[in-house]
Design an enzyme around this catalytic site. Structure first.
Site, PDB file in Angstrom:
ATOM      1  N   GLU A 253     -63.195 -75.296 -57.331  1.00 26.93           N
ATOM      2  CA  GLU A 253     -62.876 -75.584 -55.934  1.00 26.93           C
ATOM      3  C   GLU A 253     -62.325 -76.994 -55.747  1.00 26.93           C
ATOM      4  O   GLU A 253     -62.695 -77.910 -56.470  1.00 26.93           O
ATOM      5  CB  GLU A 253     -64.156 -75.513 -55.085  1.00 26.93           C
TER       6      GLU A 253
ATOM      7  N   CYS B 227     -70.043 -78.238 -52.198  1.00 32.31           N
ATOM      8  CA  CYS B 227     -70.869 -78.123 -53.392  1.00 32.31           C
ATOM      9  C   CYS B 227     -70.919 -76.746 -54.030  1.00 32.31           C
ATOM     10  O   CYS B 227     -71.982 -76.164 -54.207  1.00 32.31           O
ATOM     11  CB  CYS B 227     -72.300 -78.560 -53.082  1.00 32.31           C
TER      12      CYS B 227
HETATM   13  N1  SAH Z   1     -72.230 -84.184 -60.302  1.00 36.00           N
HETATM   14  C1  SAH Z   1     -71.859 -85.233 -59.399  1.00 36.00           C
HETATM   15  C2  SAH Z   1     -70.771 -84.856 -58.408  1.00 36.00           C
HETATM   16  C3  SAH Z   1     -70.805 -83.492 -57.773  1.00 36.00           C
HETATM   17  S1  SAH Z   1     -71.968 -83.149 -56.499  1.00 36.00           S
HETATM   18  C4  SAH Z   1     -73.082 -85.765 -58.683  1.00 36.00           C
HETATM   19  O1  SAH Z   1     -74.159 -85.226 -58.872  1.00 36.00           O
HETATM   20  O2  SAH Z   1     -72.965 -86.758 -57.965  1.00 36.00           O
HETATM   21  C5  SAH Z   1     -71.447 -84.066 -55.105  1.00 36.00           C
HETATM   22  C6  SAH Z   1     -72.576 -84.521 -54.210  1.00 36.00           C
HETATM   23  O3  SAH Z   1     -73.119 -83.423 -53.436  1.00 36.00           O
HETATM   24  C7  SAH Z   1     -73.752 -85.101 -54.968  1.00 36.00           C
HETATM   25  O4  SAH Z   1     -74.215 -86.242 -54.311  1.00 36.00           O
HETATM   26  C8  SAH Z   1     -74.764 -83.972 -54.877  1.00 36.00           C
HETATM   27  O5  SAH Z   1     -76.067 -84.424 -55.112  1.00 36.00           O
HETATM   28  C9  SAH Z   1     -74.525 -83.474 -53.484  1.00 36.00           C
HETATM   29  N2  SAH Z   1     -75.082 -82.151 -53.195  1.00 36.00           N
HETATM   30  C10 SAH Z   1     -75.218 -81.086 -54.008  1.00 36.00           C
HETATM   31  N3  SAH Z   1     -75.793 -80.050 -53.363  1.00 36.00           N
HETATM   32  C11 SAH Z   1     -76.034 -80.456 -52.089  1.00 36.00           C
HETATM   33  C12 SAH Z   1     -76.606 -79.852 -50.934  1.00 36.00           C
HETATM   34  N4  SAH Z   1     -77.063 -78.613 -50.970  1.00 36.00           N
HETATM   35  N5  SAH Z   1     -76.663 -80.588 -49.804  1.00 36.00           N
HETATM   36  C13 SAH Z   1     -76.179 -81.855 -49.758  1.00 36.00           C
HETATM   37  N6  SAH Z   1     -75.639 -82.481 -50.808  1.00 36.00           N
HETATM   38  C14 SAH Z   1     -75.568 -81.800 -51.977  1.00 36.00           C
END
Ligand code: SAH
Length: 347
Positions: free
Chosen positions: A90, A329
């Site tokens: 995505e 996400c």
């Molecule tokens: N792997 C990297 C980048 C991808 S995730 C990382 O962990 O930073 C991008 C962001 O979305 C990260 O801060 C992650 O923790 C957050 N994220 C993932 N699932 C989420 C959710 N259900 N609600 C809010 N933020 C979320």
């Protein structure tokens, strides 16, 4: 390297030189590739014989639009790209007053296993190549008919778990003969792979580092982020302090507020204590409710923000875009996978 589009300008120039081409040809082909040509025949200033040779030796691969969703609320566009091997990733195009930002994926799936994240559910399938990361920017621009000025590496996958490809992507996107997007317009988000943060610190890139903190204490963080068992939050804070000292760049700490898990005042106090001396910034995120997860959004967001601010920290609340189109996400990929599964089950 088998993909022309993953090559840096010097590498491409060298590859063409080895095929008997003059030095200036590298720049020409590089620019065409980064404009998103779908056939080498579009390269008007390149001799036909070379176009034919390239078509044979380096077949052009272009991602297909598997799905596209446009938010009626704010114009956010979400793309699900189909890659050459049938896997999907995505990207999201977000429109802000200061310009367009595209959020790109770096892996097919993710192996970090965060409890709240839709991308983690089915694990990692494979890394993306530099060209596949770059194509998300190129084809989002072309498909949307918009120019992108900012890039965030915050889509599916963990960028520091595919660091070589990501560094190459940064070099490609930064190149004046390509998209020419400056490092200061790029953010990279990590769940906290300490060796990767240390490597970035040594490189002193001018990008913005975001760290997905989500809990300042080991116990809570290990519960929701398995990566904490490999690189404890204390080690992570050390690496962040060091990153700030070396680069002078302020880190943004992402913090998704989860009901009863990481939203206590003592945790705000602990964050303030740990960030002392590095002028960090905390970005509070309302948790996106992922159907498969028992974790729920916190109702304490304003109180937690005040508590952080009472310690002199800057804490912002992330504006949520594209809420009506699963724009966060890994949710769209997840949905497409489920629908494909249902299709198979019913056959
Ligand atoms: N792997 C990297 C980048 C991808 S995730 C990382 O962990 O930073 C991008 C962001 O979305 C990260 O801060 C992650 O923790 C957050 N994220 C993932 N699932 C989420 C959710 N259900 N609600 C809010 N933020 C979320």
């Amino acid at each position: 390297m088998s993909e022309l589009k993953s090559m840096t300008l010097p590498e491409l120039t060298e590859t063409l030189r080895a095929m008997g081409e003059p030095a200036f040809r590298g720049k020409q082909v590089f620019t065409w590739l980064h404009r998103g040509i779908q056939s080498y025949d579009k390269m008007e200033n390149v001799p036909k014989s070379l176009r034919e040779k390239l078509t044979q030796a380096y077949p052009l691969v272009i991602p297909g639009v598997a799905r596209k969703q446009v938010s009626r609320q704010d114009g956010t566009i979400k793309y699900l790209w189909e890659l050459a091997d049938g896997n999907c990733v995505e990207s999201v195009l977000m429109r802000y007053h200061h310009g367009n930002t595209v959020c790109v994926s770096t892996q097919v799936g993710c192996r970090m296993g965060c409890a709240f994240c839709a991308s983690a559910i089915a694990g990692k399938i494979r890394d993306l190549t530099p060209a596949e990361i770059l194509d998300q920017v190129i084809f989002t621009q072309l498909n949307a008919g918009e120019t992108v000025s900012n890039i965030v590496l915050m889509g599916i996958g963990e960028p520091l778990d595919n660091l070589d490809a990501v560094l190459r992507f940064l070099e490609l996107v930064n190149c004046p003969d390509g998209l020419n997007i400056g490092m200061r317009h790029i953010s990279l988000s990590t769940c906290g792979l300490v060796p990767g943060i240390r490597r970035l610190a040594e490189l002193k890139l001018q990008l913005t580092l975001s760290v997905s903190l989500h809990a300042p204490d080991s116990e809570t963080r290990s519960r929701i982020m398995p990566v904490n068992r490999a690189y404890d939050v204390e080690e992570l804070f050390d690496a962040c302090q060091d990153y700030f000292r070396r680069t002078g760049r302020r880190i943004s700490f992402e913090y998704a507020m989860i009901d009863g898990v990481n939203d206590h005042d003592w945790q705000a106090d602990l964050i303030a204590k740990k960030l002392r001396g590095m002028s960090g910034h905390v970005n509070l995120i309302p948790l996106n409710d992922v159907a498969e997860s028992p974790l729920k959004p916190s109702r304490r967001l304003p109180a937690f923000q005040k508590r952080l601010e009472s310690h002199g920290l800057t804490a912002t609340v992330r504006r949520s875009l594209g809420g009506d189109i699963d724009a966060s996400c890994g949710q769209l990929r997840r949905k497409a996978m489920e629908e494909a599964q249902k299709g198979e089950d019913s056959q």
